[in-house]
Design an enzyme around this catalytic site. Structure first.
Site, PDB file in Angstrom:
ATOM      1  CG  LEU A  52      -0.204   0.265   5.944  1.00  0.00           C
ATOM      2  CD1 LEU A  52      -1.443   1.324   5.872  1.00  0.00           C
ATOM      3  CD2 LEU A  52      -0.486  -0.705   5.128  1.00  0.00           C
TER       4      LEU A  52
ATOM      5  CB  SER B  63      -0.812   0.006   1.278  1.00  0.00           C
ATOM      6  OG  SER B  63      -1.832  -1.034   1.048  1.00  0.00           O
TER       7      SER B  63
ATOM      8  CB  CYS C 125      -4.209  -1.506   7.000  1.00  0.00           C
ATOM      9  SG  CYS C 125      -2.610  -2.093   7.717  1.00  0.00           S
TER      10      CYS C 125
END
Lengths: 268, 301
Positions: free
Chosen positions: B72, B45, B126
């Site tokens: 992330l 991402s 997430c």
């Protein structure tokens, strides 16, 4: 294999120098270790870091740790009977192919540590071992006496306190004019590895080298240690790579990736 | 017998896709996974600016699944575009995953990335990232609005990845569909944690992580099954797929394609090819011509 972070008691600590110590852990789990493999090591309130294995006898494991950052400095404060959390071992280690009679082992700095297990294994297979060890000073020629028991050792130090005053690769180059080897094994700073890859190519020698990149997950999932241009993972496909792979790794000696994945030039 | 699939306007050479977050930061690793047999690969991402993620430990191996708190990490939009250009030069089917803290950022990312990817996957779920934004995935109207705004900016299909909230999944997926999504990925990891009994503290520095692997499969499978009953857009199944049997289960529940992540640890990168061979054999043995005819068959009563 220890799959998740587990506290293991420290039964002995060997202090090599003011910045390098080896911690010996008594394992209850039955595990197998290949020379060159690493453990993920953690203590609460600090980070988890990959550490190569410098000793293993089936139940006691040695982890040689240089105090170079916040986490390793905290680990250095630990005493006998404290615990280190470990998981592993992970990665592909050094391989000793059949039919090999004589090997050279080349270690730079604390890169010497994982090579001791290799030297022992080779020696137990009746392979002749010649070691080239380079460090800042005499104290940091890790396991110097133990390497001597396993074969001929050539040492170099940056300060000249032992052996050749200078670079370990220069030492190897000099020796190349009088002798040859079936296979070189290396672990150490990246510029040392890059020089050895060139030496190996120029002299038609074989080489296996252990590489270092930022390892986060340790099991080949997160991709933080991927190498260009093949997308090989240091933690899973390495850390030890053969020459035919090493020559293709065009990022070696040029750049690595930061925790975010941004390229960082090695000369910086 | 062919195992190619189409997800709306997207056509894939096979139904196996590399899940976001796995090995997806560098061009070379994305290309490697595609070459090893995946039908498409999803990038890690991406955010506008570089993000280091959490400090280690970022992974706990439970034996029956993993909890990760990568947080992330990614080198940011500009660096990723450089990598994506390399990936696309190799004719790789590439989905760009994006995350942001508000709708404007999502719009910006979508407009910048749309020229370099075959699809965008919105990470609305997430469980490990600190701060605002990633709670969007549990609020249907926010899912719809975010999807719609990204859809307007995107020249490529928009896929929405949602959390494994079984009780809410029909509303969430319908919201994505209404917003213009071409497909949904079900599911992301589940919010999870582990406490070290010796130090009496959570092991992960981010406290929570995302549960993946075998432990996640029944949950994600139920989401796919439930969403299939209300959706008209395709579903991509994701969560604990280790074998062709797992993949077929997801397809029977209603998935048209599947994503693979955690299984790479134990099965290696050969898993994409292995699952494709297994699906092909299963279709042959069951006299089914194409994957499409298998999708959702478990719903027959």
């Amino acid at each position: 294999m220890i799959v998740s972070q587990k506290p293991i008691e420290i039964v002995n600590i060997l202090t090599h120098s003011n910045r390098i110590k080896t911690f010996y852990l008594k394992l209850k789990d039955r595990i197998r270790v290949a020379p060159g493999q690493f453990m993920m090591v953690w203590i609460p309130d600090a980070e988890e870091i990959p550490i190569s294995i410098s000793y293993f006898n089936g139940s006691t494991m040695g982890l040689t740790i240089a105090a170079v950052g916040e986490t390793t400095r905290q680990i250095h404060k630990l005493k006998i009977h404290d615990s280190l959390y470990v998981r592993g071992p992970y990665g592909n280690g050094f391989k000793i192919p059949r039919g090999i009679n004589k090997i050279w082992i080349i270690g730079g700095g604390y890169g010497i540590a994982p090579l001791l297990l290799l030297a022992k294994k080779a020696s137990s297979m009746n392979v002749k071992v010649i070691s080239f060890l380079g460090a800042r000073n005499k104290d940091e020629l890790l396991f110097y006496d133990q390497f001597k028991l396993l074969g001929e050792v050539f040492a170099s130090t940056d300060d000249g306190s032992e052996g050749f005053h200078g670079d370990v690769t220069t030492l190897v180059e000099k020796y190349l004019s009088v002798s040859k080897t079936d296979l070189m094994y290396a672990c150490g700073p990246e510029d040392m590895i890059v020089k050895l890859i060139k030496l190996a190519c120029n002299h038609n020698l074989n080489l296996q080298a252990s590489l270092e990149r930022l390892i986060k997950c340790g099991i080949g999932l997160c991709g933080s240690c991927c190498l260009d241009p093949l997308g090989l993972r240091v933690c899973r496909d390495g850390p030890v790579f053969p020459l035919k792979i090493l020559v293709k790794l065009n990022e070696l000696g040029c750049y690595y990736r930061s925790p975010s994945g941004v390229k960082v030039k090695l000369s910086d | 017998m062919s195992i190619n699939v189409s997800l709306g306007a997207l056509s894939l050479r096979n139904p196996t896709i590399l899940a976001s977050g796995i090995l997806g930061t560098t061009a070379s690793s994305l290309i490697r996974v595609y070459k090893s047999g995946a039908g498409a690969v999803v990038s890690k991402s991406i955010s506008i600016n570089p993000n280091e993620g959490y400090k280690t430990p970022v992974l706990i191996d439970l034996g029956y699944g993993y909890i990760n708190s990568m947080g992330l990490p990614n080198p940011g939009l500009d660096e990723m575009i450089v990598e994506f250009k390399v990936v696309k030069s190799k004719k790789v089917k590439l989905f760009g995953s994006i995350f942001a803290s508000d709708i404007d950022e999502f719009k910006y990312l979508a407009s910048k990335l749309t020229d370099y990817v075959d699809a965008l996957e919105l990470n609305l779920s997430c469980p490990t990232k600190m701060g605002v934004g990633l709670e969007i995935g549990k609020i249907p109207w926010m899912v719809e609005e975010t999807t719609r705004e990204v859809y307007k900016k995107s020249k490529v299909p928009v896929i929405v990845k949602l959390p494994p909230l079984v009780t809410l999944i029909d509303e969430l997926t319908l919201a994505a569909e209404d917003g213009g999504a071409s497909a949904v990925t079900l599911t992301n990891t589940a919010k999870a944690m582990k406490i070290d009994v010796f130090s009496k503290k959570p092991i992960l520095q981010g406290v929570y992580g995302g549960l993946s692997g075998k432990a996640l499969k029944p949950l994600s499978l139920a989401c796919v099954f439930k969403a299939y009953e209300v959706l008209s857009i395709p579903i991509i199944g994701c969560g604990g797929i280790y074998s062709w049997e797992d993949a077929v289960e997801y397809i029977l529940a209603g998935a048209k394609a599947i994503q693979i992540g955690s299984a790479i640890v134990s099965e290696g990168l050969g898993i994409f090819k292995k699952i494709c061979i297994g699906i092909k054999k299963y279709l042959e043995e069951n006299n089914i011509d194409k994957i499409n005819d298998l999708v959702g068959l478990a719903h027959r009563r």
